[in-house]
Design a protein around this motif. Structure first.
Motif, mmCIF file in Angstrom:
data_model
loop_
_atom_site.group_PDB
_atom_site.id
_atom_site.type_symbol
_atom_site.label_atom_id
_atom_site.label_comp_id
_atom_site.label_asym_id
_atom_site.label_seq_id
_atom_site.Cartn_x
_atom_site.Cartn_y
_atom_site.Cartn_z
ATOM 1 N N GLU A 65 109.101 114.055 199.473
ATOM 2 C CA GLU A 65 107.693 113.670 199.429
ATOM 3 C C GLU A 65 107.370 113.179 198.027
ATOM 4 N N GLY A 66 106.747 112.046 197.961
ATOM 5 C CA GLY A 66 106.380 111.476 196.672
ATOM 6 C C GLY A 66 104.876 111.362 196.556
ATOM 7 N N GLU A 67 104.465 110.722 195.502
ATOM 8 C CA GLU A 67 103.035 110.496 195.303
ATOM 9 C C GLU A 67 102.800 108.994 195.261
ATOM 10 N N ARG A 68 102.245 108.500 196.321
ATOM 11 C CA ARG A 68 101.939 107.082 196.411
ATOM 12 C C ARG A 68 100.657 106.954 197.221
#
Length: 170
Positions: A29-32
């Motif tokens: 999971e990333g931050e975008r």
């Protein structure tokens, strides 16, 4: 990397994620942040969207029956749509064969299932007259259309062969 057998923007992302996972890649999971404006939709958009039930058949063929859980995807209402449609067909069959009690019972089950679906869709709102009419009409059409598209795909699909971890996709 998307499989072109998925003709709609539906399930192609889950397929890609499951293939990456099966190949040993890790999905983190990333931050975008993405802005995806909602397109204007007509009254029948949810009716047309039932074609996506065919994509679920393809997912079963490619990834096996447990793909829902592995992909973190919701199962959806297809099992209920199948039951509601079966009740409607059986009620019509009861009428055609002169069994009015059976037809009435099965018709009542169809009405109950259709009513529950209508209520579930209408509850969030806005509950305007136009929205209520749209929900009523589409709630009548969606279960048999979902059943049709799912059944058609099942009948047209090759035998089940899903990824076996060898690096070769069916």
């Amino acid at each position: 990397g998307f499989d072109e057998r998925f003709r709609r923007a539906f399930r192609e992302d889950a397929d890609l994620a499951l293939r990456l996972d099966a190949a040993g890649w890790r999905i983190a999971e990333g931050e975008r942040q993405t802005v995806h404006p909602v397109r204007a939709a007509d009254r029948w958009v949810s009716v047309r969207a039932q074609r996506g039930n065919a994509d679920d058949v393809l997912m079963n063929r490619l990834h096996g029956p447990g793909w829902w859980r592995r992909a973190g995807a919701e199962r959806g209402r297809l099992p209920r749509h199948l039951a509601v449609t079966a009740a409607a067909c059986a009620a019509l069959g009861g009428l055609a064969t002169g069994r009015p009690r059976a037809a009435a019972l099965l018709g009542g089950l169809w009405l109950l299932g259709t009513g529950e679906f209508f209520y579930a869709r209408l509850s969030p709102g806005p509950r305007t007259r136009d929205e209520s009419l749209t929900m009523a009409l589409s709630s009548l059409l969606i279960p048999p259309l979902a059943t049709f598209h799912w059944t058609r795909a099942r009948l047209q699909a090759p035998p089940a062969r899903w990824y076996d971890g060898t690096g070769v996709w069916p």
